[in-house]
Scaffold this motif. Structure first.
Motif, mmCIF file in Angstrom:
data_model
loop_
_atom_site.group_PDB
_atom_site.id
_atom_site.type_symbol
_atom_site.label_atom_id
_atom_site.label_comp_id
_atom_site.label_asym_id
_atom_site.label_seq_id
_atom_site.Cartn_x
_atom_site.Cartn_y
_atom_site.Cartn_z
ATOM 1 N N LEU A 37 0.827 -1.211 0.000
ATOM 2 C CA LEU A 37 0.000 0.000 0.000
ATOM 3 C C LEU A 37 0.862 1.262 0.000
ATOM 4 C CD1 LEU A 37 -2.838 -1.028 2.465
ATOM 5 C CD2 LEU A 37 -3.163 -0.244 0.115
ATOM 6 N N LEU A 38 1.836 1.308 0.877
ATOM 7 C CA LEU A 38 2.685 2.499 0.953
ATOM 8 C C LEU A 38 3.520 2.657 -0.312
ATOM 9 C CD1 LEU A 38 3.648 2.213 4.694
ATOM 10 C CD2 LEU A 38 2.490 4.154 3.652
ATOM 11 N N ALA A 39 3.986 1.548 -0.863
ATOM 12 C CA ALA A 39 4.773 1.633 -2.093
ATOM 13 C C ALA A 39 3.906 2.098 -3.254
ATOM 14 C CB ALA A 39 5.398 0.278 -2.407
ATOM 15 N N ASP A 40 2.693 1.581 -3.348
ATOM 16 C CA ASP A 40 1.833 1.910 -4.482
ATOM 17 C C ASP A 40 1.401 3.379 -4.501
ATOM 18 O OD1 ASP A 40 1.880 -0.547 -5.692
ATOM 19 O OD2 ASP A 40 -0.017 -1.241 -4.851
ATOM 20 N N TYR A 41 1.363 4.032 -3.325
ATOM 21 C CA TYR A 41 0.797 5.388 -3.292
ATOM 22 C C TYR A 41 1.717 6.455 -2.702
ATOM 23 C CZ TYR A 41 -3.079 2.432 -4.368
ATOM 24 O OH TYR A 41 -3.867 1.475 -4.981
ATOM 25 N N THR A 42 2.904 6.057 -2.219
ATOM 26 C CA THR A 42 3.818 7.087 -1.700
ATOM 27 C C THR A 42 5.255 6.906 -2.156
ATOM 28 O OG1 THR A 42 4.401 5.933 0.375
ATOM 29 C CG2 THR A 42 2.390 7.287 0.396
ATOM 30 N N ALA A 305 -0.355 7.647 -7.084
ATOM 31 C CA ALA A 305 -0.205 6.289 -7.609
ATOM 32 C C ALA A 305 0.725 6.300 -8.813
ATOM 33 C CB ALA A 305 -1.567 5.735 -8.017
ATOM 34 N N HIS A 306 1.564 5.272 -8.913
ATOM 35 C CA HIS A 306 2.412 5.151 -10.088
ATOM 36 C C HIS A 306 1.886 4.049 -10.992
ATOM 37 C CE1 HIS A 306 4.498 2.669 -6.896
ATOM 38 N NE2 HIS A 306 4.148 1.771 -7.784
ATOM 39 N N THR A 307 2.356 4.036 -12.219
ATOM 40 C CA THR A 307 1.942 3.050 -13.210
ATOM 41 C C THR A 307 3.101 2.099 -13.524
ATOM 42 O OG1 THR A 307 2.651 4.412 -15.073
ATOM 43 C CG2 THR A 307 0.403 4.763 -14.243
ATOM 44 N N THR A 308 2.826 1.110 -14.344
ATOM 45 C CA THR A 308 3.892 0.191 -14.739
ATOM 46 C C THR A 308 4.974 0.921 -15.541
ATOM 47 O OG1 THR A 308 2.552 -0.453 -16.665
ATOM 48 C CG2 THR A 308 2.434 -1.866 -14.720
#
Length: 333
Positions: A37-42, A305-308
């Motif tokens: 969760l933290l990686a996906d959004y921060t 959020a980041h993308t591939t």
């Protein structure tokens, strides 16, 4: 053959940014979910989120409140999270080492599921360690798994890829004087019982994992594309698809397509993962911002959020809260 799902760490260790990330477990562990969760959004910003917001997001995934608080506390003790306080309220952000490690890991997940040319050669790692050095043997085998090797025989591991300088350094550190590395082509023997190097991997089993992944996520794709997956459901689905797909680079470490059954599903699975993960980025980010906003007006601005495509380019937050390309980050493996 040992299952790749038994590997202890979520991502391979990076020598420059060494820390202990949570152990892989059967199912989704609270610590693993918190890291995702933290990686996906921060990961872009290394924003500090209120602990109450992190707990709220974790409870939406099915983690209990007590389990969420324990997971956060343990991640802070591991050095994965950094804690700050304002009055009685605590906030947490990814440590710099964790952000670098997770950025390299995200890049590794995607580059390792991209088909590459093969020169027909195998790298062979032979080692001999006394039985009483159990911990060292386990560490060496785990690291070989992360490097894309599999055991053809007990003390002989193979990979279709060359040994990189970082991998060489790790092997020298783990088993000094006990490892020998070769690279060459297989000499096929016209005898019964010949074992080809690719048989070090359970090819049929890997194929079934790909089939299950496609069965699980293909029905959701039309709803993702039409914007019907929103709120907490978008966050849950995006977290789950990452938790599932991240196992494939270890299960199938760019095995040469020429050696695999026709219609190998690596590329369709990768495309499906990208479609779901990227397609849910906007609604998931919106929901995470809303949850964080219930506890802090300022922290929500750090949610992104980041993308591939971002993961392939390399994203890593630093102490200034910036984002840098992979040329300044850790080497991908």
């Amino acid at each position: 053959m040992a299952s790749a799902f038994d590997i202890e760490e979520i991502y391979p260790d990076d020598g420059e940014h060494s820390l202990r990330l949570p152990r892989r477990q059967a199912g989704n562990s609270p610590q693993g979910l918190a890291v995702t969760l933290l990686a996906d959004y921060t990961l872009w910003t290394r924003a500090a989120l209120p602990s109450a917001a992190i707990v709220a997001l974790l409870t939406e995934t099915g983690v209990t409140t007590a389990g969420a608080r324990t997971a956060i506390s343990r991640l802070a003790r591991r050095g994965v999270l950094e804690r700050s306080r304002q009055g009685r309220h605590s906030s947490y952000r990814l440590s710099r080492a964790a952000a670098a490690n997770l950025s390299a890991g995200g890049n590794w997940i995607l580059t390792s599921t991209t088909a590459t040319a093969w020169d027909g050669c195998w790298t062979i790692v032979a080692f001999s360690l006394p039985q009483d050095l159990t911990a060292r043997r386990r560490a060496l085998r785990g690291q070989l798994r992360w490097l894309g090797y599999a055991p053809l025989y007990d003390g002989l591991w193979v990979s279709p890829h060359d040994l990189t300088p970082p991998a060489r350094a790790q092997l020298e550190q783990l088993a000094p004087g006990a490892v020998t590395v070769f690279r060459g082509r297989e000499v096929a023997l016209d005898v019964a019982g010949r074992r080809a190097p690719v048989e070090a991997w359970d090819v049929d089993g890997i194929g079934r994992h790909y089939q299950e992944f496609l069965r699980r996520w293909t029905p959701l794709l039309p709803r993702v594309r039409s914007g019907q997956v929103e709120g907490a459901a978008a966050v849950r689905a995006r977290t789950e698809v990452m938790e599932t797909f991240r196992c494939f680079p270890t299960l199938d470490p760019q095995l040469p397509v020429v050696l695999l059954p026709q219609g190998w599903l690596r590329q369709p699975a990768r495309e499906l993962f990208a479609a779901v993960y990227d397609g849910l980025a906007a609604p998931a980010e919106e929901h995470v911002r809303a949850v964080v906003g219930r506890f802090s007006d300022t922290a929500r601005s750090g949610v992104r959020a980041h993308t591939t495509a971002d993961l392939l380019a390399g994203v890593r937050g630093d102490d200034a809260g910036g984002i840098h390309g992979d040329q300044d980050g850790p080497a991908c493996r």
